[in-house]
Enzyme design. Structure first.
Site, PDB file in Angstrom:
ATOM      1  N   HIS A 135     -52.363  -2.833  -1.161  1.00  0.00           N
ATOM      2  CA  HIS A 135     -53.311  -1.707  -1.101  1.00  0.00           C
ATOM      3  C   HIS A 135     -52.782  -0.619  -2.038  1.00  0.00           C
ATOM      4  O   HIS A 135     -52.337   0.446  -1.611  1.00  0.00           O
ATOM      5  CB  HIS A 135     -53.424  -1.191   0.339  1.00  0.00           C
ATOM      6  CG  HIS A 135     -54.663  -0.397   0.610  1.00  0.00           C
ATOM      7  ND1 HIS A 135     -55.597  -0.091  -0.357  1.00  0.00           N
ATOM      8  CD2 HIS A 135     -55.144   0.167   1.766  1.00  0.00           C
ATOM      9  CE1 HIS A 135     -56.584   0.612   0.188  1.00  0.00           C
ATOM     10  NE2 HIS A 135     -56.332   0.774   1.469  1.00  0.00           N
ATOM     11  N   GLN A 138     -53.961   3.089  -1.812  1.00  0.00           N
ATOM     12  CA  GLN A 138     -53.419   3.769  -0.639  1.00  0.00           C
ATOM     13  C   GLN A 138     -52.001   4.260  -0.923  1.00  0.00           C
ATOM     14  O   GLN A 138     -51.646   5.412  -0.630  1.00  0.00           O
ATOM     15  CB  GLN A 138     -53.413   2.799   0.555  1.00  0.00           C
ATOM     16  CG  GLN A 138     -52.868   3.406   1.827  1.00  0.00           C
ATOM     17  CD  GLN A 138     -53.810   4.420   2.440  1.00  0.00           C
ATOM     18  OE1 GLN A 138     -54.986   4.143   2.620  1.00  0.00           O
ATOM     19  NE2 GLN A 138     -53.302   5.606   2.756  1.00  0.00           N
ATOM     20  N   ARG A 298     -56.546  10.271  -1.219  1.00  0.00           N
ATOM     21  CA  ARG A 298     -57.174   9.058  -1.777  1.00  0.00           C
ATOM     22  C   ARG A 298     -58.122   9.450  -2.913  1.00  0.00           C
ATOM     23  O   ARG A 298     -58.197   8.775  -3.941  1.00  0.00           O
ATOM     24  CB  ARG A 298     -57.961   8.313  -0.686  1.00  0.00           C
ATOM     25  CG  ARG A 298     -57.133   7.776   0.488  1.00  0.00           C
ATOM     26  CD  ARG A 298     -56.176   6.690   0.050  1.00  0.00           C
ATOM     27  NE  ARG A 298     -56.876   5.618  -0.617  1.00  0.00           N
ATOM     28  CZ  ARG A 298     -57.492   4.590  -0.007  1.00  0.00           C
ATOM     29  NH1 ARG A 298     -57.426   4.488   1.294  1.00  0.00           N
ATOM     30  NH2 ARG A 298     -58.113   3.659  -0.708  1.00  0.00           N
TER      31      ARG A 298
END
Ligand code: CP
Ligand code: NVA
Length: 311
Positions: A135, A138, A298
């Site tokens: 990810h 992230q 984000r």
């Protein structure tokens, strides 16, 4: 009007995994993310005329909203697709349709090999928006959050307690290259992949970061500046939820675990969170919790990534 600063172009055409960014590029993304956050107006035309496809095989709140907003706030367009990739038609056909229409593809997939396949077949850059392995978006926002909170990254200790899965893998690979000590406590049978641990340890030799792997949450938390956790049953593993609740029962992040940390340690979570499972309500709602700072970042970190890949 002040012009947007010159933006370093990434070497790799895709960000299918954390290691597609070199350590210098990783630091540059974080610097740009901070600037974009400070001065969003400077970048509002930076993706003017660019179109990006957002492909989602799995649900999303944060990743999807922040990519949609990031693209629009940078002056670009997006189109969305929900469904399995490679089911209705071969992945290689889908990729070669998309790259005739769009300048970039952001994809959340069950399997890393689907992201890799898109990158192989599409001439447009591909960004991993979460797979079973990684990810990366992230981890960028999380490193930005840590740096904002503590002022610098080098020398911090980040403890991850829980599933040795996609989020832990990405954090470990980024921490190792940014000089952040990383300790991972997982139950037996839920460890991170041995190959990723080996890779992180090799990368850490350049920065002096320590990578510690244990099954003991208290050991991982010892003197940590942050404790991070993630759900016990990730998307795609929901049918294992009951057995995982048993396996992870000693791995809840609670007030007791924070007695082992450095003073002022923060709590981190990628969200969505299951209160009463991987974290207590008292911790996620406490003053230590930076989960909404992570979610906010984000937006900024992904803007930086899009700019360095596409502008
Ligand atoms: N943290 C995260 O990726 O959230 P979503 O699943 O809502 O996108
Ligand atoms: N590990 C979780 C992260 C969600 C953002 C999952 O894969 O479902």
């Amino acid at each position: 009007m002040t012009a947007a600063p010159l933006i370093l172009k990434l070497t790799n055409p895709d960000v299918t995994k954390d290691l597609d960014l070199s350590p210098a590029e990783l630091r540059a993304v974080l610097d740009l993310a901070a600037d974009v956050k400070r001065s969003p107006g400077l970048y509002r035309h930076s993706l003017s005329g660019k179109s990006i496809a957002l492909l989602f095989e799995k649900p999303s709140l944060r990743t999807r909203m922040t990519f949609e907003l990031a693209i629009q706030q940078l002056g670009g367009f997006f189109v969305g697709y929900e469904g399995l990739i490679g089911k209705r038609e071969p992945l290689k056909d889908m990729a070669r349709n998309l790259d005739r229409w769009v300048d970039g593809i952001v994809a959340r997939t069950f399997l890393q090999k689907t992201i890799d396949g898109l990158a192989q077949w599409s001439k447009a850059p591909v960004i991993n928006a979460l797979s079973d392995m990684f990810h990366p978006c992230q981890a960028l926002a999380d490193m930005q959050t840590l740096r904002e909170h503590f002022g610098a990254l080098h020398g911090l200790k980040l403890a991850f307690v829980g599933d040795g899965n996609n989020v832990a893998n990405s954090l470990m690979l980024c921490a190792a290259r940014l000089g952040v000590d990383f300790s991972l406590a997982t139950p037996p049978n839920y460890e991170a992949s041995a190959a990723i641990i080996t890779q992180a340890r090799e990368l850490a030799t350049a920065t002096g970061a320590n990578i510690t792997i244990t099954t003991d949450p208290a050991e991982a938390a010892r003197s940590a500046h942050a404790i991070y956790t993630d759900v016990w049953a990730s998307m795609g593993a929901e049918n294992e939820a009951a057995e995982r609740r048993t396996a992870f029962s000693e791995y809840q992040v609670d007030d007791d675990l924070f007695t082992h940390t450095a003073p002022g340690a923060i709590f981190m979570h990628c969200l969505p969170a299951k209160r009463g499972e991987e974290v207590t309500d008292s911790i996620i709602e406490s003053a230590r919790s930076v989960v909404f700072d992570q979610a906010e970042n984000r937006l900024h970190a992904q803007k930086a990534l899009l700019l360095m890949l596409l502008s």
